[in-house]
Design an enzyme around this catalytic site. Sequence first.
Site, mmCIF file in Angstrom:
data_model
loop_
_atom_site.group_PDB
_atom_site.id
_atom_site.type_symbol
_atom_site.label_atom_id
_atom_site.label_comp_id
_atom_site.label_asym_id
_atom_site.label_seq_id
_atom_site.Cartn_x
_atom_site.Cartn_y
_atom_site.Cartn_z
ATOM 1 N N GLU A 162 0.807 -1.228 0.000
ATOM 2 C CA GLU A 162 0.000 0.000 0.000
ATOM 3 C C GLU A 162 0.843 1.284 0.000
ATOM 4 O OE1 GLU A 162 -2.844 -0.514 3.205
ATOM 5 O OE2 GLU A 162 -3.540 -2.408 2.378
ATOM 6 N N GLU B 117 -6.013 -10.399 -2.283
ATOM 7 C CA GLU B 117 -6.840 -10.289 -1.067
ATOM 8 C C GLU B 117 -8.319 -10.175 -1.427
ATOM 9 O OE1 GLU B 117 -5.398 -7.194 1.584
ATOM 10 O OE2 GLU B 117 -3.307 -7.622 1.087
ATOM 11 N N ASP C 160 -12.113 -10.061 -1.777
ATOM 12 C CA ASP C 160 -13.426 -10.248 -1.144
ATOM 13 C C ASP C 160 -14.375 -9.198 -1.720
ATOM 14 O OD1 ASP C 160 -12.543 -8.018 0.352
ATOM 15 O OD2 ASP C 160 -12.309 -9.156 2.205
HETATM 16 O O1 9MR Z 1 -7.141 -9.084 7.712
HETATM 17 C C1 9MR Z 1 -6.386 -8.156 8.457
HETATM 18 C C2 9MR Z 1 -7.131 -7.803 9.730
HETATM 19 O O2 9MR Z 1 -7.259 -8.937 10.557
HETATM 20 C C3 9MR Z 1 -6.394 -6.695 10.440
HETATM 21 O O3 9MR Z 1 -7.145 -6.271 11.556
HETATM 22 C C4 9MR Z 1 -6.162 -5.542 9.493
HETATM 23 C C5 9MR Z 1 -5.403 -4.428 10.166
HETATM 24 O O4 9MR Z 1 -5.006 -3.460 9.262
HETATM 25 O O5 9MR Z 1 -5.438 -5.991 8.379
HETATM 26 C C6 9MR Z 1 -6.154 -6.911 7.633
HETATM 27 O O6 9MR Z 1 -5.496 -7.229 6.449
HETATM 28 C C7 9MR Z 1 -5.241 -6.142 5.554
HETATM 29 C C8 9MR Z 1 -4.024 -6.499 4.752
HETATM 30 O O7 9MR Z 1 -2.958 -6.770 5.622
HETATM 31 C C9 9MR Z 1 -3.648 -5.400 3.799
HETATM 32 N N1 9MR Z 1 -4.745 -5.042 2.947
HETATM 33 C C10 9MR Z 1 -5.990 -4.765 3.631
HETATM 34 C C11 9MR Z 1 -6.361 -5.927 4.538
HETATM 35 C C12 9MR Z 1 -7.716 -5.692 5.174
HETATM 36 O O8 9MR Z 1 -7.651 -4.621 6.051
#
Ligand code: 9MR
Length: 511
Positions: A165, A271, A273
């Site tokens: 990101e 990722e 969804d």
């Molecule tokens: O799935 C992850 C969630 O459990 C965490 O709380 C969150 C914190 O930022 O991160 C989520 O995963 C993220 C991923 O690492 C990067 N792209 C966005 C995802 C969804 O937030």
Amino acid sequence: MSLVKRSTHGCPGGLPVLLLTACAVAASLAGVPAAAAEPSTLHDLAAAHGKYFGSATDNPELPDTAYAATLGSEFGQITPGNSMKWDTTEPQQGQFSFTKGDVISDFARDHGQTVRGHTLVWHSQLPGWVAALPASQVEAAMTNHITEVAGHYRGEVAAWDVVNEPFNDDGTFRASPFYNAMGSDYIATALRAAHAADPDAKLYINDYNTEGLGAKSDAMYDLVSELVAEGVPIDGVGFQGHLAVQYGFPGGMQQNLKRFADLGLDVAVTELDVRMQLPADAAKLATQATYYRNVVEACLAVARCVGITVWDYTDKYSWVPDAFPGQGAANLYDENLRPKASYDAVRTALGGDDEGGGGGEPGALKARYRNSDPAPADNQIKPALQLVNTGAAAVDLSTVKVRYWFTGDNGVSSYGTWCDWSPLGCSTITHRVAAMSSPKAGADHYLEVGFGSGSLAAGSSTGEIQLRLSKTDWSNFDETDDYSRTTGTSYADAPKVAVYIGGELAWGIEP
Ligand code: 9MR
């Protein structure tokens, strides 16, 4: 190391009926033991195209044995959702912890799955000590972090999201301790450090809202073009794919993936969804299925698209409701681990049959159910059902009966039944309760629904049929143990609701 694993698995055997995956359900419907049918998994189907189909997971989910069984069998690639992030792996400067990440990579190895490491350099889930460092020390801290983490997982992780990101939505670089200290050079520095630590891992930059053509994906395109031109070690670009039905499908996704692939890079959907405003309904779930299908089709159309990872496979463990209150139902399986229409859409797009349904036979029907009754201990039972024609020919509805099993609990055994609403018109729908001559666990009566007339075209749904029943003495039920009931409030395929065509069982498992 290739991210595509050799396919060795079929359906998990020996699971209780409730825990069966769609493939096993389909096998049971065909009247053969689940293990003998060996239908393809999503990963098997993707592997036939030279791609993987994976899922994210997280440590707290793995003790859920039903969840883990499908995670280990249906998917060929695993991404740890949190456990390889900086706040977990280096919470204090120089103190590394790999326990949680190791659990995930061990799970993957035990199940013949590849791992995408996620993620080495990200502005989020970053321990406070990094932001507190003087700018002059950030590069050394970042390089050390990458060296230690990618070094620890050398040989275990097939691909790393090295930088996650890096962009704001307008395509400008995102401020972070790394950008603030080094400018955009931190990206090349991170990639070089990762390459030194694990020369065989595929190195990615990963971002969201870059799936379609637009300012943000243009910025990513310019960045990686420059990195490639400068000979910086980069192998791929990850497109997260956190989509939402209310925002439309990203424009030009296939074209976008292709332009990155044309730079000589791999691309991956990392990722995926597709969330929606709750409550889910049939229309939103159908749109969701279309989005999933579109993503699979875009990846299949681009040779360098190496695979797709869903950001966990079930609504039970989705990040969405926490991050977007009021939204959810984003995943391929519902909260009861039942495959949704989106699962069927992915299977079909990958070239498989629709194993959530009747196997594509002419005149095949499947039942879908949602729990529309928030009060399981009152004096009414209110199943909401739909029938979907998954076959190639229209079905004469007058030959169709549907059964929903429940327990009458105490009280009289005479019943009143109602159809409250249906787009077919309730006047065409018949309903009655019958007692079973040999009661089973969770079932001593069933609601039987029929149709006076009508025809259901191939591919069509009856739409919602809202049903209601009560005992004539209006005594209460305890619905929690009822055979056909689930707690899912969104429509899902219902293997414990049976459909009969001409008196023959066409869908479902009788109690
Ligand atoms: O799935 C992850 C969630 O459990 C965490 O709380 C969150 C914190 O930022 O991160 C989520 O995963 C993220 C991923 O690492 C990067 N792209 C966005 C995802 C969804 O937030």
